[in-house]
Motif scaffolding. Structure first.
Motif, PDB file in Angstrom:
ATOM      1  N   VAL A 130     -32.265  17.802 -31.301  1.00  0.00           N
ATOM      2  CA  VAL A 130     -32.689  18.818 -30.330  1.00  0.00           C
ATOM      3  C   VAL A 130     -31.788  20.048 -30.469  1.00  0.00           C
ATOM      4  O   VAL A 130     -30.568  19.923 -30.396  1.00  0.00           O
ATOM      5  N   PRO A 131     -32.341  21.229 -30.686  1.00  0.00           N
ATOM      6  CA  PRO A 131     -31.505  22.427 -30.848  1.00  0.00           C
ATOM      7  C   PRO A 131     -30.845  22.835 -29.551  1.00  0.00           C
ATOM      8  O   PRO A 131     -31.151  22.317 -28.467  1.00  0.00           O
ATOM      9  N   GLU A 132     -29.955  23.812 -29.643  1.00  0.00           N
ATOM     10  CA  GLU A 132     -29.195  24.265 -28.473  1.00  0.00           C
ATOM     11  C   GLU A 132     -29.857  25.445 -27.774  1.00  0.00           C
ATOM     12  O   GLU A 132     -29.313  25.978 -26.818  1.00  0.00           O
ATOM     13  N   PHE A 133     -31.011  25.885 -28.270  1.00  0.00           N
ATOM     14  CA  PHE A 133     -31.804  26.951 -27.661  1.00  0.00           C
ATOM     15  C   PHE A 133     -30.983  28.224 -27.439  1.00  0.00           C
ATOM     16  O   PHE A 133     -30.902  28.773 -26.345  1.00  0.00           O
ATOM     17  N   HIS A 134     -30.386  28.686 -28.526  1.00  0.00           N
ATOM     18  CA  HIS A 134     -29.587  29.911 -28.506  1.00  0.00           C
ATOM     19  C   HIS A 134     -30.505  31.062 -28.923  1.00  0.00           C
ATOM     20  O   HIS A 134     -30.520  31.502 -30.072  1.00  0.00           O
ATOM     21  N   PHE A 135     -31.262  31.585 -27.957  1.00  0.00           N
ATOM     22  CA  PHE A 135     -32.277  32.599 -28.262  1.00  0.00           C
ATOM     23  C   PHE A 135     -31.682  33.946 -28.666  1.00  0.00           C
ATOM     24  O   PHE A 135     -32.394  34.791 -29.203  1.00  0.00           O
ATOM     25  N   ALA A 136     -30.401  34.125 -28.426  1.00  0.00           N
ATOM     26  CA  ALA A 136     -29.760  35.382 -28.825  1.00  0.00           C
ATOM     27  C   ALA A 136     -29.780  35.569 -30.335  1.00  0.00           C
ATOM     28  O   ALA A 136     -29.631  36.701 -30.828  1.00  0.00           O
ATOM     29  N   ASN A 137     -29.991  34.482 -31.071  1.00  0.00           N
ATOM     30  CA  ASN A 137     -30.058  34.592 -32.533  1.00  0.00           C
ATOM     31  C   ASN A 137     -31.158  35.555 -32.977  1.00  0.00           C
ATOM     32  O   ASN A 137     -30.994  36.297 -33.946  1.00  0.00           O
TER      33      ASN A 137
END
Length: 273
Positions: A46-53
């Motif tokens: 499960v990813p860490e959901f770092h949408f800032a990428n």
């Protein structure tokens, strides 16, 4: 027994789809990871959901200009392909004589020639007509590359249509040209969708020729922008994956719009011809 056989077939299809989706999931996973994460973590991946990428990738790669360039080249080339290849396919399908047969066979022969082989002479031609780093030259080049397959699909599909479709309009005074665009063209929507998807995706993803003919940074298309971003930020997997996803989204959107006609157009245009 029939139920077991059907279930087995569905299981095989589901397995193939799963295998095909794995690379896209890996790409999405990496795009949503934190900058410090460069590989899978956790039991369920499960990813860490770092949408800032995505914001950082958009700013760093300047892909907005590249998306605009790709949209201009792809839409212009696809429009030209549909206009010319549908007319040529109609002429070949409805007026059978030696000249049309020769043209059709020549186009089929062109399908066997990899586009990368003619890059060097094309570069000389593009340079002589001042077409390097221009939208119009890339539109013409991409349209020419895709024309043989498109004409083949249109002519094969139109041959399956009864001539009565346009003959009544011709009797009423229409020319063959107006009869085709007012009547017959409406019946070739499935193959038009197939042509739009096949040629559009190919042009959008073209790298081999774009790297030669679009050398200025402000003229780069999405594949070139992603490639240059990879070379600059080779160790930052999260930004690279986010950039690749951003460049992929427009192509996916076009496919979703036209996909219901895609299989029908391919089957009718290629198998019935």
């Amino acid at each position: 027994m029939k139920t077991v056989s059907t279930a087995f077939k569905y299981a095989i299809v589901a397995f193939i789809v799963l295998i095909a989706l794995i690379p896209f999931y890996v790409l999405l996973y990496l795009a949503l990871n934190a900058p410090s994460s460069h590989s899978f973590r956790g039991l369920f991946l499960v990813p860490e959901f770092h949408f800032a990428n995505f914001a950082e990738a958009w700013k760093g790669s300047k892909i907005d200009k590249s998306i605009f360039n790709s949209l201009v080249i792809t839409s212009g080339a696809v429009a030209l392909i549909v206009l010319v290849s549908s007319s040529a396919g109609y002429s070949i399908a409805r007026f059978r004589h030696k000249a049309n047969a020769l043209i059709f066979n020549t186009l089929l022969l062109c399908l066997t020639i990899p586009a990368i082989i003619i890059t060097v002479p094309l570069y000389s031609l593009m340079k002589s007509i001042h077409g390097i780093n221009t939208h119009w030259a890339m539109i013409l080049l991409m349209a020419a590359n895709a024309m043989p397959l498109s004409v083949f699909l249109y002519s094969s599909f139109i041959r399956t249509l009864p001539k009565e479709v346009e003959e009544s309009a011709i009797i009423d005074g229409c020319t063959y040209f107006t009869a085709f665009w007012r009547i017959t063209f409406h019946f070739v929507r499935p193959v038009t969708s197939a042509v739009v998807i096949l040629t559009g995706l190919g042009i959008w993803n073209n790298y081999g020729q774009a790297v030669f003919f679009l050398q200025k940074q402000e003229m780069r298309t999405v594949p070139l922008a992603v490639s240059m971003f990879f070379q600059t930020y080779g160790a930052e997997w999260n930004k690279m994956a986010a950039t690749a996803l951003i460049g992929l989204l427009p192509a996916v959107a076009v496919f979703l719009v036209f996909q219901k006609y895609f299989i029908k157009g391919i089957m009718a245009g290629a198998l019935k011809g």
